[in-house]
Design a protein around this motif. Structure first.
Motif, PDB file in Angstrom:
ATOM      1  N   GLY A 162     123.588   0.848  74.476  1.00  0.00           N
ATOM      2  CA  GLY A 162     123.274   1.524  75.726  1.00  0.00           C
ATOM      3  C   GLY A 162     123.436   3.021  75.732  1.00  0.00           C
ATOM      4  N   ILE A 163     123.429   3.662  74.566  1.00  0.00           N
ATOM      5  CA  ILE A 163     123.645   5.108  74.547  1.00  0.00           C
ATOM      6  C   ILE A 163     122.345   5.893  74.618  1.00  0.00           C
ATOM      7  CG2 ILE A 163     123.691   5.263  72.010  1.00  0.00           C
ATOM      8  CD1 ILE A 163     125.849   7.439  72.382  1.00  0.00           C
ATOM      9  N   ALA A 164     121.223   5.293  74.194  1.00  0.00           N
ATOM     10  CA  ALA A 164     119.946   6.015  74.183  1.00  0.00           C
ATOM     11  C   ALA A 164     119.384   6.160  75.592  1.00  0.00           C
ATOM     12  CB  ALA A 164     118.948   5.293  73.285  1.00  0.00           C
ATOM     13  N   LYS A 165     118.860   7.352  75.904  1.00  0.00           N
ATOM     14  CA  LYS A 165     118.340   7.621  77.240  1.00  0.00           C
ATOM     15  C   LYS A 165     116.940   7.042  77.438  1.00  0.00           C
ATOM     16  CE  LYS A 165     121.013  11.858  77.812  1.00  0.00           C
ATOM     17  NZ  LYS A 165     121.875  11.581  76.645  1.00  0.00           N
ATOM     18  N   ASP A 166     116.160   6.990  76.349  1.00  0.00           N
ATOM     19  CA  ASP A 166     114.810   6.451  76.405  1.00  0.00           C
ATOM     20  C   ASP A 166     114.393   6.094  74.987  1.00  0.00           C
ATOM     21  OD1 ASP A 166     114.063   8.903  75.163  1.00  0.00           O
ATOM     22  OD2 ASP A 166     113.796   9.833  77.128  1.00  0.00           O
ATOM     23  N   GLU A 167     113.139   5.642  74.822  1.00  0.00           N
ATOM     24  CA  GLU A 167     112.693   5.195  73.506  1.00  0.00           C
ATOM     25  C   GLU A 167     112.623   6.339  72.504  1.00  0.00           C
ATOM     26  OE1 GLU A 167     112.010   2.010  72.267  1.00  0.00           O
ATOM     27  OE2 GLU A 167     113.158   1.539  74.070  1.00  0.00           O
ATOM     28  N   ILE A 168     112.270   7.539  72.941  1.00  0.00           N
ATOM     29  CA  ILE A 168     112.229   8.695  72.042  1.00  0.00           C
ATOM     30  C   ILE A 168     113.625   9.017  71.538  1.00  0.00           C
ATOM     31  CG2 ILE A 168     111.742  11.160  71.882  1.00  0.00           C
ATOM     32  CD1 ILE A 168     109.461  10.713  73.880  1.00  0.00           C
ATOM     33  N   HIS A 169     114.576   9.007  72.453  1.00  0.00           N
ATOM     34  CA  HIS A 169     115.970   9.269  72.083  1.00  0.00           C
ATOM     35  C   HIS A 169     116.489   8.171  71.160  1.00  0.00           C
ATOM     36  CE1 HIS A 169     120.367  10.078  73.431  1.00  0.00           C
ATOM     37  NE2 HIS A 169     120.025  10.881  72.444  1.00  0.00           N
ATOM     38  N   LEU A 170     116.129   6.930  71.448  1.00  0.00           N
ATOM     39  CA  LEU A 170     116.538   5.807  70.615  1.00  0.00           C
ATOM     40  C   LEU A 170     116.025   5.969  69.186  1.00  0.00           C
ATOM     41  CD1 LEU A 170     117.651   2.836  70.307  1.00  0.00           C
ATOM     42  CD2 LEU A 170     115.351   2.097  70.940  1.00  0.00           C
ATOM     43  N   THR A 171     114.759   6.308  69.053  1.00  0.00           N
ATOM     44  CA  THR A 171     114.177   6.498  67.718  1.00  0.00           C
ATOM     45  C   THR A 171     114.861   7.628  66.975  1.00  0.00           C
ATOM     46  OG1 THR A 171     112.036   5.665  68.479  1.00  0.00           O
ATOM     47  CG2 THR A 171     112.038   7.000  66.476  1.00  0.00           C
ATOM     48  N   SER A 172     115.181   8.707  67.668  1.00  0.00           N
ATOM     49  CA  SER A 172     115.859   9.845  67.047  1.00  0.00           C
ATOM     50  C   SER A 172     117.236   9.448  66.527  1.00  0.00           C
ATOM     51  CB  SER A 172     115.981  10.993  68.060  1.00  0.00           C
ATOM     52  OG  SER A 172     116.726  12.052  67.521  1.00  0.00           O
ATOM     53  N   ILE A 173     117.994   8.709  67.341  1.00  0.00           N
ATOM     54  CA  ILE A 173     119.326   8.247  66.918  1.00  0.00           C
ATOM     55  C   ILE A 173     119.201   7.336  65.698  1.00  0.00           C
ATOM     56  CG2 ILE A 173     121.296   6.796  67.570  1.00  0.00           C
ATOM     57  CD1 ILE A 173     120.905   7.797  70.455  1.00  0.00           C
ATOM     58  N   ALA A 174     118.287   6.373  65.766  1.00  0.00           N
ATOM     59  CA  ALA A 174     118.131   5.420  64.664  1.00  0.00           C
ATOM     60  C   ALA A 174     117.712   6.125  63.381  1.00  0.00           C
ATOM     61  CB  ALA A 174     117.115   4.352  65.050  1.00  0.00           C
ATOM     62  N   ASN A 175     116.780   7.062  63.462  1.00  0.00           N
ATOM     63  CA  ASN A 175     116.321   7.766  62.264  1.00  0.00           C
ATOM     64  C   ASN A 175     117.453   8.540  61.601  1.00  0.00           C
ATOM     65  OD1 ASN A 175     113.724   6.827  62.536  1.00  0.00           O
ATOM     66  ND2 ASN A 175     112.943   8.673  63.546  1.00  0.00           N
ATOM     67  N   SER A 176     118.318   9.138  62.409  1.00  0.00           N
ATOM     68  CA  SER A 176     119.464   9.858  61.855  1.00  0.00           C
ATOM     69  C   SER A 176     120.422   8.906  61.155  1.00  0.00           C
ATOM     70  CB  SER A 176     120.197  10.622  62.969  1.00  0.00           C
ATOM     71  OG  SER A 176     121.328  11.293  62.449  1.00  0.00           O
ATOM     72  N   ILE A 177     120.631   7.727  61.741  1.00  0.00           N
ATOM     73  CA  ILE A 177     121.530   6.747  61.127  1.00  0.00           C
ATOM     74  C   ILE A 177     120.943   6.233  59.815  1.00  0.00           C
ATOM     75  CG2 ILE A 177     122.595   4.480  61.418  1.00  0.00           C
ATOM     76  CD1 ILE A 177     122.759   5.120  64.431  1.00  0.00           C
ATOM     77  N   TYR A 178     119.642   5.938  59.802  1.00  0.00           N
ATOM     78  CA  TYR A 178     119.012   5.485  58.559  1.00  0.00           C
ATOM     79  C   TYR A 178     119.133   6.549  57.460  1.00  0.00           C
ATOM     80  CZ  TYR A 178     116.727   1.581  61.010  1.00  0.00           C
ATOM     81  OH  TYR A 178     116.465   0.432  61.715  1.00  0.00           O
ATOM     82  N   ALA A 179     119.022   7.816  57.845  1.00  0.00           N
ATOM     83  CA  ALA A 179     119.028   8.903  56.864  1.00  0.00           C
ATOM     84  C   ALA A 179     120.428   9.326  56.435  1.00  0.00           C
ATOM     85  CB  ALA A 179     118.270  10.107  57.423  1.00  0.00           C
ATOM     86  N   HIS A 180     121.370   9.349  57.385  1.00  0.00           N
ATOM     87  CA  HIS A 180     122.679   9.945  57.114  1.00  0.00           C
ATOM     88  C   HIS A 180     123.863   9.007  57.359  1.00  0.00           C
ATOM     89  CE1 HIS A 180     120.408  13.683  56.939  1.00  0.00           C
ATOM     90  NE2 HIS A 180     119.985  13.481  58.180  1.00  0.00           N
ATOM     91  N   GLY A 181     123.622   7.864  57.994  1.00  0.00           N
ATOM     92  CA  GLY A 181     124.707   6.939  58.304  1.00  0.00           C
ATOM     93  C   GLY A 181     125.402   7.223  59.612  1.00  0.00           C
ATOM     94  N   GLU A 182     124.972   8.261  60.324  1.00  0.00           N
ATOM     95  CA  GLU A 182     125.565   8.557  61.620  1.00  0.00           C
ATOM     96  C   GLU A 182     124.651   9.476  62.410  1.00  0.00           C
ATOM     97  OE1 GLU A 182     129.319  10.573  60.826  1.00  0.00           O
ATOM     98  OE2 GLU A 182     128.369  12.460  61.373  1.00  0.00           O
ATOM     99  N   CYS A 183     124.904   9.551  63.703  1.00  0.00           N
ATOM    100  CA  CYS A 183     124.172  10.464  64.570  1.00  0.00           C
ATOM    101  C   CYS A 183     125.119  11.019  65.620  1.00  0.00           C
ATOM    102  CB  CYS A 183     123.000   9.757  65.247  1.00  0.00           C
ATOM    103  SG  CYS A 183     122.038  10.839  66.346  1.00  0.00           S
TER     104      CYS A 183
END
Length: 214
Positions: free
Chosen positions: A106-127
């Motif tokens: 429940g931390i993402a504000k919308d789908e764009i924000h969700l994708t941004s968080i997920a992409n950072s985690i896939y790339a770096h392990g955290e956001c």
């Protein structure tokens, strides 16, 4: 419920450090034939001002894990062997399992924000979510640190079973050891009772015995 004793101990370690936990969390794929779907050993969140106080006991938190200046969302992988993040379930963006977990948190504000968080985690392990003073991150627990994982994800924290055993032993034998435990899970009661007389190696073997179905 945690799937095995290593996950059980990891869940209690997080609990004693102020985290709300969802062990053995199921990620469902959109359809039966679609890629995706797995489980997270533990999803957890800790809020920055969390503390546990009782005048008779000193409920210390583990400074190795706890950061008091942020809300900490965890996708936690627990291994009986080497620390690792499953490449087929949590490191593959096409499966969208991180998106599923972050959406549930429940931390993402919308789908764009969700994708941004997920992409950072896939790339770096955290956001880092600066506007919310929060972080969403992988946490790995296992028998030994994984040098290849550290090279791929230097920001991902790896915690050894022995570190967790030392923390839990201190909690069970030096702090709240006299509190009634009748309503606890049978395995954690047995673990707490063993803490005063068993070595870390004996406790690890105890955890492995349940994993093997013994």
């Amino acid at each position: 419920m945690p799937a095995n004793r290593f996950e059980l101990l990891a869940t209690w370690y997080l609990r004693f450090n102020g985290y709300f936990t969802a062990p053995d969390f199921t990620v469902h794929p959109d359809t039966k034939k679609q890629s995706g779907g797995t489980d997270a050993d533990v999803l957890a969140v800790r809020f920055p001002r969390s503390e546990e106080f009782q005048s008779r006991f000193d409920f210390e938190r583990d400074p190795f894990l706890v950061k008091n200046d942020r809300t900490d969302f965890l996708i936690c992988e627990v291994k009986s062997g080497l620390c690792d993040i499953n490449p087929n379930s949590w490191r593959d963006p096409s499966r969208k399992n991180v998106e599923y977990a972050v959406r549930w948190m429940g931390i993402a504000k919308d789908e764009i924000h969700l994708t941004s968080i997920a992409n950072s985690i896939y790339a770096h392990g955290e956001c880092e979510v600066d506007e919310d003073r929060a972080v969403v991150r992988y946490l790995c627990i296992g028998s030994e640190e994984n040098s290849e994982l550290k090279e791929d994800f230097p920001k991902v924290q790896q915690i050894r079973h022995e570190h967790i055993l030392d923390f839990l032993r201190s909690r069970f034998t030096k702090r709240c050891c006299g509190i009634t435990r009748e309503n606890w899970d049978h395995d954690i009661i047995e673990f707490a009772n063993r803490c005063g007389s068993s070595s870390n190696e004996e406790l690890i073997q105890w955890a492995r015995a349940k994993e093997k179905g013994n």
